[in-house]
Design a protein around this motif. Structure first.
Motif, PDB file in Angstrom:
ATOM      1  N   GLU A   1      42.252  39.838  43.392  1.00 36.12           N
ATOM      2  CA  GLU A   1      43.052  38.751  43.956  1.00 36.12           C
ATOM      3  C   GLU A   1      43.176  37.594  42.965  1.00 36.12           C
ATOM      4  O   GLU A   1      44.244  36.988  42.822  1.00 36.12           O
ATOM      5  N   ASP A   2      42.082  37.310  42.266  1.00 37.68           N
ATOM      6  CA  ASP A   2      42.084  36.258  41.257  1.00 37.68           C
ATOM      7  C   ASP A   2      43.076  36.589  40.145  1.00 37.68           C
ATOM      8  O   ASP A   2      43.827  35.729  39.674  1.00 37.68           O
TER       9      ASP A   2
ATOM     10  N   LYS B   1      41.522  47.320  46.482  1.00 38.36           N
ATOM     11  CA  LYS B   1      40.304  46.535  46.681  1.00 38.36           C
ATOM     12  C   LYS B   1      39.221  46.828  45.654  1.00 38.36           C
ATOM     13  O   LYS B   1      38.248  46.079  45.544  1.00 38.36           O
TER      14      LYS B   1
ATOM     15  N   ARG C   1      46.711  36.243  41.446  1.00 42.22           N
ATOM     16  CA  ARG C   1      47.031  34.832  41.643  1.00 42.22           C
ATOM     17  C   ARG C   1      47.344  34.158  40.308  1.00 42.22           C
ATOM     18  O   ARG C   1      48.284  33.357  40.210  1.00 42.22           O
TER      19      ARG C   1
ATOM     20  N   ARG D   1      34.138  38.134  33.716  1.00 48.25           N
ATOM     21  CA  ARG D   1      33.204  37.429  34.599  1.00 48.25           C
ATOM     22  C   ARG D   1      31.768  37.622  34.133  1.00 48.25           C
ATOM     23  O   ARG D   1      30.963  36.690  34.177  1.00 48.25           O
TER      24      ARG D   1
ATOM     25  N   GLY E   1      37.899  39.465  36.490  1.00 44.15           N
ATOM     26  CA  GLY E   1      38.871  38.972  37.452  1.00 44.15           C
ATOM     27  C   GLY E   1      40.123  38.728  36.648  1.00 44.15           C
ATOM     28  O   GLY E   1      40.702  39.635  36.072  1.00 44.15           O
TER      29      GLY E   1
ATOM     30  N   GLU F   1      36.432  44.035  41.397  1.00 42.34           N
ATOM     31  CA  GLU F   1      36.239  44.062  42.841  1.00 42.34           C
ATOM     32  C   GLU F   1      37.394  43.333  43.525  1.00 42.34           C
ATOM     33  O   GLU F   1      38.285  42.797  42.866  1.00 42.34           O
ATOM     34  N   GLU F   2      37.365  43.299  44.848  1.00 39.28           N
ATOM     35  CA  GLU F   2      38.494  42.761  45.606  1.00 39.28           C
ATOM     36  C   GLU F   2      38.809  41.317  45.238  1.00 39.28           C
ATOM     37  O   GLU F   2      39.973  40.962  45.007  1.00 39.28           O
ATOM     38  N   ASN F   3      37.789  40.460  45.170  1.00 37.89           N
ATOM     39  CA  ASN F   3      38.069  39.055  44.852  1.00 37.89           C
ATOM     40  C   ASN F   3      38.542  38.886  43.416  1.00 37.89           C
ATOM     41  O   ASN F   3      39.344  38.006  43.106  1.00 37.89           O
ATOM     42  N   GLY F   4      38.059  39.757  42.507  1.00 39.99           N
ATOM     43  CA  GLY F   4      38.532  39.722  41.125  1.00 39.99           C
ATOM     44  C   GLY F   4      39.979  40.151  41.009  1.00 39.99           C
ATOM     45  O   GLY F   4      40.753  39.581  40.223  1.00 39.99           O
TER      46      GLY F   4
END
Length: 344
Positions: free
Chosen positions: A239-240, A218, A243, A154, A150, A234-237
């Motif tokens: 975004e992390d 994504k 951010r 991870r 991320g 991945e998508e949440n990574g």
């Protein structure tokens, strides 16, 4: 009458018929996404105005990086070093891999563009795969790994072995339940484990600009041509990561480095000198390593932690049945060695 015949002849001329003109834009984009190769798609932009306007909207891309930077690290002359020093060869090859990965950043020539520059021709990237042209650090064994990132690492799963062969009847010998091959080979295991982490963090860092610029992305997969190592975001990574770069100078600090910093990490390792994968098929000196940041991986020896590690390891090589079988077999063998490594 002659005028009618001329009109019929002109309407049946196959040169004037363009099958793509009758296709809707959505279907043409579906075809382009199936092609996915970035270099081919860029060439397609020169075919027509319509292609030129549609290609930038492709959302599934594959970029193969071909250019290699030559440097003093490529010299085969080791006259100033011990040719039998495995440690020297290891760190030399690791540094070489760094220069390969960051070549697009170090060189700003007109003939060479970075992945970020190439991909600026596309506006709606959602799925991206990039293939690097180099192999990883050079050691006399197979090292397969998968790392997920991320903002930082991870998790990482590494499977390493000397070779796979058929049975020759050799038996595995242990004294008092201790595998002395594991004890004496620990230094080498730590070296190739660190090398895999450094290579993964270098790839992750190289793609920072791409992740920041393509906000719809994504899924990002970075692999080498030999298929030894894979970095996944991945998508949440993703975004992390974005951010973290938006909050308080992360971008400026990150650009000063040549790789992403690895956090303090918990390492869990299992080894077996001669592992039976399937009937009559054996893997020599098989080692499985599962790494997770210490904050996300407790030192507890509970069943829950073991199950989490097992699930992570089994999913890492699910596209290869042999490696998945090897991981499953290793999970049932011997004792687990556990330790921590500091951030680097």
């Amino acid at each position: 009458m002659a005028g009618v015949q001329e009109q019929d002849a002109s309407s049946s001329n196959p040169i004037d018929d363009d099958g793509f003109d009758s296709l809707p834009d959505s279907l043409v984009l579906l075809i382009f996404n199936s092609v996915c190769d970035v270099k081919t798609l860029i060439r397609c932009r020169a075919v027509s105005k319509r292609f030129n306007s549609l290609v930038p909207h492709c959302d599934s891309l594959f970029l193969k990086i071909d250019c290699i930077i030559s440097s003093d690290f490529d010299s085969d002359s080791d006259s100033d070093s011990d040719p039998n020093s495995h440690l020297f060869k290891f760190f030399k090859s690791t540094v070489k891999s760094f220069f390969y990965f960051i070549s697009s950043i170090l060189l700003k020539s007109k003939l060479q563009k970075s992945p970020a520059q190439i991909l600026r021709q596309f506006y709606r990237i959602q799925r991206l795969q990039i293939e690097f042209p180099t192999k990883d650090f050079e050691i006399e064994r197979v090292v397969k790994w998968r790392a997920e990132f991320g903002e930082a690492l991870r998790n990482c799963v590494i499977l390493s072995f000397e070779k796979i062969r058929n049975s020759d009847g050799r038996e595995v010998m242990e004294v008092d339940g201790v595998d002395y091959g594991f004890v004496t080979g620990m230094k080498a295991r730590v070296l190739w484990m660190m090398g895999a982490l450094m290579t993964a963090s270098a790839r992750h860092h190289v793609m920072a600009e791409v992740v920041e610029e393509h906000l719809e992305m994504k899924n990002l997969v970075l692999r080498d041509r030999g298929g030894n190592g894979v970095v996944v975001m991945e998508e949440n990574g993703l975004e992390d990561f974005r951010r973290s770069r938006m909050c308080g100078g992360g971008e400026a600090a990150g650009r000063l480095q040549m790789r992403t910093r690895i956090p303090r990490t918990t390492v869990r390792m299992k080894c077996w000198p001669l592992l039976e994968i399937r009937q009559g098929l054996y893997m020599e000196d098989a080692t499985l390593v599962v790494l997770r940041p210490t904050g996300n991986a407790t030192m507890d020896q509970s069943t829950d932690v073991e199950k989490e590690d097992a699930d992570l390891a089994l999913s890492a090589f699910e596209d290869d049945d042999v490696y998945t079988d090897a991981v499953a077999a290793l999970l049932t063998k011997g004792k687990r060695c556990q330790f921590e490594i500091n951030s680097f």
